[in-house]
Design an enzyme around this catalytic site. Structure first.
Site, PDB file in Angstrom:
ATOM      1  N   ASP A 241       0.778  -1.330  -0.023  1.00  0.00           N
ATOM      2  CA  ASP A 241       0.050  -0.085  -0.091  1.00  0.00           C
ATOM      3  C   ASP A 241       0.825   1.176  -0.213  1.00  0.00           C
ATOM      4  O   ASP A 241       0.479   2.361   0.583  1.00  0.00           O
ATOM      5  CB  ASP A 241      -1.065  -0.004   1.298  1.00  0.00           C
ATOM      6  CG  ASP A 241      -1.968  -1.406   1.078  1.00  0.00           C
ATOM      7  OD1 ASP A 241      -1.876  -1.996   0.228  1.00  0.00           O
ATOM      8  OD2 ASP A 241      -2.687  -1.381   2.237  1.00  0.00           O
TER       9      ASP A 241
ATOM     10  N   CYS B  96      -2.106  -2.989   7.902  1.00  0.00           N
ATOM     11  CA  CYS B  96      -1.921  -4.077   6.915  1.00  0.00           C
ATOM     12  C   CYS B  96      -0.651  -4.683   7.055  1.00  0.00           C
ATOM     13  O   CYS B  96      -0.746  -5.981   6.390  1.00  0.00           O
ATOM     14  CB  CYS B  96      -2.220  -2.957   5.657  1.00  0.00           C
ATOM     15  SG  CYS B  96      -3.658  -2.246   5.107  1.00  0.00           S
TER      16      CYS B  96
ATOM     17  N   LYS C  98      -7.044  -3.792  -3.319  1.00  0.00           N
ATOM     18  CA  LYS C  98      -7.912  -4.463  -2.267  1.00  0.00           C
ATOM     19  C   LYS C  98      -8.710  -3.578  -1.290  1.00  0.00           C
ATOM     20  O   LYS C  98      -8.415  -2.432  -1.409  1.00  0.00           O
ATOM     21  CB  LYS C  98      -6.919  -5.416  -1.379  1.00  0.00           C
ATOM     22  CG  LYS C  98      -5.748  -4.312  -0.600  1.00  0.00           C
ATOM     23  CD  LYS C  98      -4.798  -5.278   0.071  1.00  0.00           C
ATOM     24  CE  LYS C  98      -3.987  -4.443   0.822  1.00  0.00           C
ATOM     25  NZ  LYS C  98      -4.422  -3.599   1.998  1.00  0.00           N
TER      26      LYS C  98
END
Length: 201
Positions: free
Chosen positions: A15, A114, A81
Site C-alpha cells: 500500500d 495492513c 484490495k
C-alpha cells in the site's frame, strides 16, 4: 559449493500510495528502502507482490517505485484490495505458484494494520516472514515498535534491509555478491539516514 542462505525469497510491497505521503511518518524513507530492495529483487530474482488499498479513493502506487512501468520492476501480482491483509485471492494464487515455503519480505504501511495482518496470514500459511524495520511505518510512529514487538512474538523476523540482503546471499563467493555490494554502496548514505529516522534505539 556456495549456496544462498535464504531460499525462495519474495518481496511484498504493502500500500505505498501517493495519497498516504502526507500522513505517514517518514514516508519518503520507506520509499527509499523499498527502492533499494527492488534493486536487490532483480539481483536475487525475487518475485514482487504489490497492493493498493482502495485505489479509487487513495490512488496508485507511488510512481517513483516504477512498478510495472517500462524499464521498471515487473510484479508477479499488483492488485487493489479492500482487505487489510495483502493476501487477496490474486496474491494467494501467485504465492501458490512458487516453491513452498516462501521467505516473505514485507515493506510498506501501516505497520500495525495492513503489514501486521499480512504477516499474520503468511505465518498462518506456513511461510517464513521478514519484516523490514527500515521499510515500514504508520501515521503515528508510536504504533510501529508495538507492532514489531507483536510480530516478533508471533514468529516473524524483524530485521533491516541491509541485514536481509546479506543474509539472503550468505556467501561472498556467489556471483550476485558484487552487484549486491554495489547496491549497498550506492545506498550507503540514505541507509544511515533511514535507520536514524525509523529505527531509533
Amino acid at each position: 559449493m556456495a549456496q544462498r542462505r535464504i531460499t525462495n525469497p519474495a518481496l511484498f510491497i504493502c500500500d505505498l500510495q501517493e495519497k498516504f505521503r502526507p500522513a505517514i511518518h517518514e514516508f519518503s524513507k520507506v520509499i527509499t528502502t523499498t527502492q533499494k530492495l527492488l534493486k536487490a529483487s532483480q539481483v536475487f530474482g525475487m518475485p514482487v507482490f504489490a497492493t493498493t488499498q482502495n485505489r479509487a479513493r487513495l490512488g496508485e502506487t507511488c510512481e517513483e517505485l516504477g512498478l510495472d512501468a517500462p524499464g521498471g520492476v515487473q510484479t508477479l501480482v499488483h492488485v487493489d484490495k479492500t482487505l487489510f491483509s495483502m493476501l487477496t485471492p490474486e496474491v494467494r494464487k501467485g504465492i501458490a505458484g512458487l516453491n513452498k515455503p516462501v521467505s516473505c519480505v514485507i515493506v510498506g504501511i501501516e505497520s500495525h494494520i495492513c503489514v501486521t495482518q499480512t504477516a499474520l496470514d503468511l505465518l498462518q500459511d506456513g511461510h517464513k516472514v521478514y519484516i523490514i524495520a527500515d521499510g515500514v511505518s504508520s501515521c503515528n510512529p508510536e504504533e510501529v515498535p508495538i507492532a514489531l514487538a507483536r510480530l516478533r512474538h508471533e514468529g516473524a523476523v524483524v530485521t533491516t534491509s541491509e541485514s536481509f540482503m546479506y543474509e539472503c546471499l550468505g556467501d561472498a563467493g556467489l556471483g550476485e555478491f558484487k552487484k549486491m555490494a554495489g547496491i549497498v554502496k550506492e545506498h550507503n548514505r540514505s541507509t544511515k539516514e533511514v535507520l536514524q529516522s525509523l529505527c531509533k534505539i
